[in-house]
Design an enzyme around this catalytic site. Sequence first.
Site, PDB file in Angstrom:
ATOM      1  N   ARG A 133       0.797  -1.234   0.000  1.00 30.12           N
ATOM      2  CA  ARG A 133       0.000   0.000   0.000  1.00 30.12           C
ATOM      3  C   ARG A 133       0.829   1.283   0.000  1.00 30.12           C
ATOM      4  NH1 ARG A 133      -2.400  -3.412  -1.232  1.00 30.12           N
ATOM      5  NH2 ARG A 133      -4.350  -4.264  -0.454  1.00 30.12           N
ATOM      6  N   SER A 180     -10.655   0.529   3.375  1.00 32.03           N
ATOM      7  CA  SER A 180      -9.966   0.085   4.590  1.00 32.03           C
ATOM      8  C   SER A 180      -9.240   1.269   5.229  1.00 32.03           C
ATOM      9  CB  SER A 180      -8.954  -1.007   4.256  1.00 32.03           C
ATOM     10  OG  SER A 180      -9.659  -2.163   3.877  1.00 32.03           O
ATOM     11  N   GLU A 233      -4.148   3.484   6.562  1.00 30.81           N
ATOM     12  CA  GLU A 233      -3.917   3.359   5.113  1.00 30.81           C
ATOM     13  C   GLU A 233      -4.382   4.661   4.449  1.00 30.81           C
ATOM     14  OE1 GLU A 233      -5.241  -0.337   3.302  1.00 30.81           O
ATOM     15  OE2 GLU A 233      -5.823   0.744   1.481  1.00 30.81           O
TER      16      GLU A 233
HETATM   17  C1  LIG Z   1     -15.444   1.345  -0.965  1.00 27.41           C
HETATM   18  C2  LIG Z   1     -13.946   1.387  -1.110  1.00 27.41           C
HETATM   19  C3  LIG Z   1     -13.252   0.209  -1.344  1.00 27.41           C
HETATM   20  C4  LIG Z   1     -11.859   0.234  -1.484  1.00 27.41           C
HETATM   21  N1  LIG Z   1     -11.187  -0.946  -1.700  1.00 27.41           N
HETATM   22  C5  LIG Z   1      -9.862  -0.937  -1.862  1.00 27.41           C
HETATM   23  C6  LIG Z   1      -9.133  -2.147  -2.094  1.00 27.41           C
HETATM   24  O1  LIG Z   1      -9.709  -3.237  -2.175  1.00 27.41           O
HETATM   25  N2  LIG Z   1      -7.783  -2.071  -2.242  1.00 27.41           N
HETATM   26  C7  LIG Z   1      -7.118  -0.877  -2.180  1.00 27.41           C
HETATM   27  O2  LIG Z   1      -5.883  -0.873  -2.337  1.00 27.41           O
HETATM   28  N3  LIG Z   1      -7.775   0.283  -1.947  1.00 27.41           N
HETATM   29  C8  LIG Z   1      -9.112   0.288  -1.793  1.00 27.41           C
HETATM   30  N4  LIG Z   1      -9.771   1.473  -1.541  1.00 27.41           N
HETATM   31  C9  LIG Z   1      -9.020   2.715  -1.386  1.00 27.41           C
HETATM   32  C10 LIG Z   1      -8.835   3.549  -2.682  1.00 27.41           C
HETATM   33  O3  LIG Z   1      -9.900   3.329  -3.590  1.00 27.41           O
HETATM   34  C11 LIG Z   1      -7.501   3.234  -3.368  1.00 27.41           C
HETATM   35  O4  LIG Z   1      -6.407   3.521  -2.527  1.00 27.41           O
HETATM   36  C12 LIG Z   1      -7.349   4.056  -4.662  1.00 27.41           C
HETATM   37  O5  LIG Z   1      -6.250   3.581  -5.358  1.00 27.41           O
HETATM   38  C13 LIG Z   1      -7.165   5.559  -4.411  1.00 27.41           C
HETATM   39  O6  LIG Z   1      -7.296   6.219  -5.658  1.00 27.41           O
HETATM   40  P1  LIG Z   1      -7.870   7.699  -5.734  1.00 27.41           P
HETATM   41  O7  LIG Z   1      -7.773   8.143  -7.141  1.00 27.41           O
HETATM   42  O8  LIG Z   1      -9.212   7.787  -5.124  1.00 27.41           O
HETATM   43  O9  LIG Z   1      -6.800   8.452  -4.842  1.00 27.41           O
HETATM   44  P2  LIG Z   1      -7.078   9.698  -3.862  1.00 27.41           P
HETATM   45  O10 LIG Z   1      -7.912   9.267  -2.705  1.00 27.41           O
HETATM   46  O11 LIG Z   1      -7.547  10.849  -4.655  1.00 27.41           O
HETATM   47  O12 LIG Z   1      -5.600   9.958  -3.332  1.00 27.41           O
HETATM   48  C14 LIG Z   1      -4.948   8.996  -2.536  1.00 27.41           C
HETATM   49  C15 LIG Z   1      -3.465   9.356  -2.484  1.00 27.41           C
HETATM   50  O13 LIG Z   1      -2.926   9.270  -3.802  1.00 27.41           O
HETATM   51  C16 LIG Z   1      -2.415  10.538  -4.217  1.00 27.41           C
HETATM   52  N5  LIG Z   1      -2.717  10.696  -5.644  1.00 27.41           N
HETATM   53  C17 LIG Z   1      -3.910  10.564  -6.263  1.00 27.41           C
HETATM   54  N6  LIG Z   1      -3.757  10.734  -7.590  1.00 27.41           N
HETATM   55  C18 LIG Z   1      -2.451  10.973  -7.805  1.00 27.41           C
HETATM   56  C19 LIG Z   1      -1.669  11.223  -8.961  1.00 27.41           C
HETATM   57  N7  LIG Z   1      -2.194  11.250 -10.195  1.00 27.41           N
HETATM   58  N8  LIG Z   1      -0.335  11.426  -8.803  1.00 27.41           N
HETATM   59  C20 LIG Z   1       0.229  11.376  -7.575  1.00 27.41           C
HETATM   60  N9  LIG Z   1      -0.451  11.149  -6.445  1.00 27.41           N
HETATM   61  C21 LIG Z   1      -1.780  10.946  -6.557  1.00 27.41           C
HETATM   62  C22 LIG Z   1      -3.074  11.567  -3.330  1.00 27.41           C
HETATM   63  O14 LIG Z   1      -2.247  12.703  -3.169  1.00 27.41           O
HETATM   64  C23 LIG Z   1      -3.211  10.794  -2.025  1.00 27.41           C
HETATM   65  O15 LIG Z   1      -1.990  10.833  -1.341  1.00 27.41           O
HETATM   66  C24 LIG Z   1     -11.160   1.465  -1.393  1.00 27.41           C
HETATM   67  C25 LIG Z   1     -11.876   2.657  -1.159  1.00 27.41           C
HETATM   68  C26 LIG Z   1     -13.260   2.605  -1.020  1.00 27.41           C
HETATM   69  C27 LIG Z   1     -14.001   3.911  -0.777  1.00 27.41           C
END
Ligand SMILES: Cc1cc2nc3c(=O)[nH]c(=O)nc-3n(C[C@H](O)[C@H](O)[C@H](O)COP(=O)(O)OP(=O)(O)OC[C@H]3O[C@@H](n4cnc5c(N)ncnc54)[C@H](O)[C@@H]3O)c2cc1C
Length: 308
Positions: A184, A230, A301
């Site tokens: 992660r 999570s 996380e």
């Molecule tokens: C219902 C639910 C289920 C989930 N299940 C999982 C799962 O099974 N496994 C898992 O790993 N995660 C899970 N997640 C968490 C999340 O979806 C993941 O971590 C996802 O990859 C985050 O992507 P995001 O675009 O929403 O990032 P954001 O929430 O927008 O950002 C998260 C981090 O990434 C950085 N970031 C975002 N985009 C960029 C970019 N282009 N360049 C550099 N940094 C960036 C941000 O600065 C921040 O630090 C879940 C979340 C929810 C709500």
Amino acid sequence: MQMVEVMNDQDDKKITDQLMSACERVKLNEPMAKHTTIGVGGPARFFAIPADADEMIRLIRAAIRLRLDYIGVGRGSNLLVRNGGFNGLVVNVGANLGKLEVRKRTAYAEAGVSFTRLGRVLMKEGRPGLEFAIGIPGSVGGAVRMNAGAYGSEIFRVLKSIKVIDGKGRIVVMKPEHLPFRYRSSGLPRTSIVLSAIIHCPPGETDDRQYEKTLDRLESQPLSNRSFGSTFKNPPGDFAGRLIEKAGLKGVLRGGMMMSDKHANFLVNVGDNTRANEAEDLIEHVIETVHSRFGVRLEPEVIIIGDR
Ligand SMILES: Cc1cc2nc3c(=O)[nH]c(=O)nc-3n(C[C@H](O)[C@H](O)[C@H](O)COP(=O)(O)OP(=O)(O)OC[C@H]3O[C@@H](n4cnc5c(N)ncnc54)[C@H](O)[C@@H]3O)c2cc1C
């Protein structure tokens, strides 16, 4: 990076003008509650929505010139912004940059592509490796930054390379071996913005069991509630959810935030006027309780940013 110490409207106007010379859509004091799946969070002092990679590059270079603190966000599905907001520039990478191309042995995805969509397209095209991505509500950029995964799989296993804008505004192509990625975490510094990723996915047998597990996972999640998935990383050899449940923390509330009674590691927003500090208070309470019961210190996380 040192943040600019300016608070008055005139300075904000000057900075906005400079950012707008790089990117057309820049807003002031944008509530981050609108851009996070948990639905809480103070304002971003500047909030920009670049239309494409060129605008993104110009915008980041402008922020660097202005010595403005900045952060990229995708779908906000792993993000908690404190009540005081983010005193810098939030760059919305997830709104655009949506190009996706499946090639002979690889797939090219821009950072704004939905991670679920990437998983579905590869599954349909008979390209194994990202079956677990289906149901993860983030963007490709966020998935790379977080090294998103499930059931022992993670994006770094199939990542060939990524293109980023680094903290000096340079465009750099990086391979996984250039990064100290782990469970992660990609090890990317916060000032590196992911523009695109190349996934190694030659045609082959997709893993139906992995796909079925993905569907089971969705069944076990409280998806009708706002959450960031999570809350805690699994500690080595154990599950955060198991420890939280054993510590009797399922259903525990802080204001409008609750440790889900469906999935113990999910913190859900069940209130109407919930504030970000209620999530942080609950996170601290869970860390302390689990530590005092089992001697294990859980690590969040979810990424927490901003001022209290
Ligand atoms: C219902 C639910 C289920 C989930 N299940 C999982 C799962 O099974 N496994 C898992 O790993 N995660 C899970 N997640 C968490 C999340 O979806 C993941 O971590 C996802 O990859 C985050 O992507 P995001 O675009 O929403 O990032 P954001 O929430 O927008 O950002 C998260 C981090 O990434 C950085 N970031 C975002 N985009 C960029 C970019 N282009 N360049 C550099 N940094 C960036 C941000 O600065 C921040 O630090 C879940 C979340 C929810 C709500």
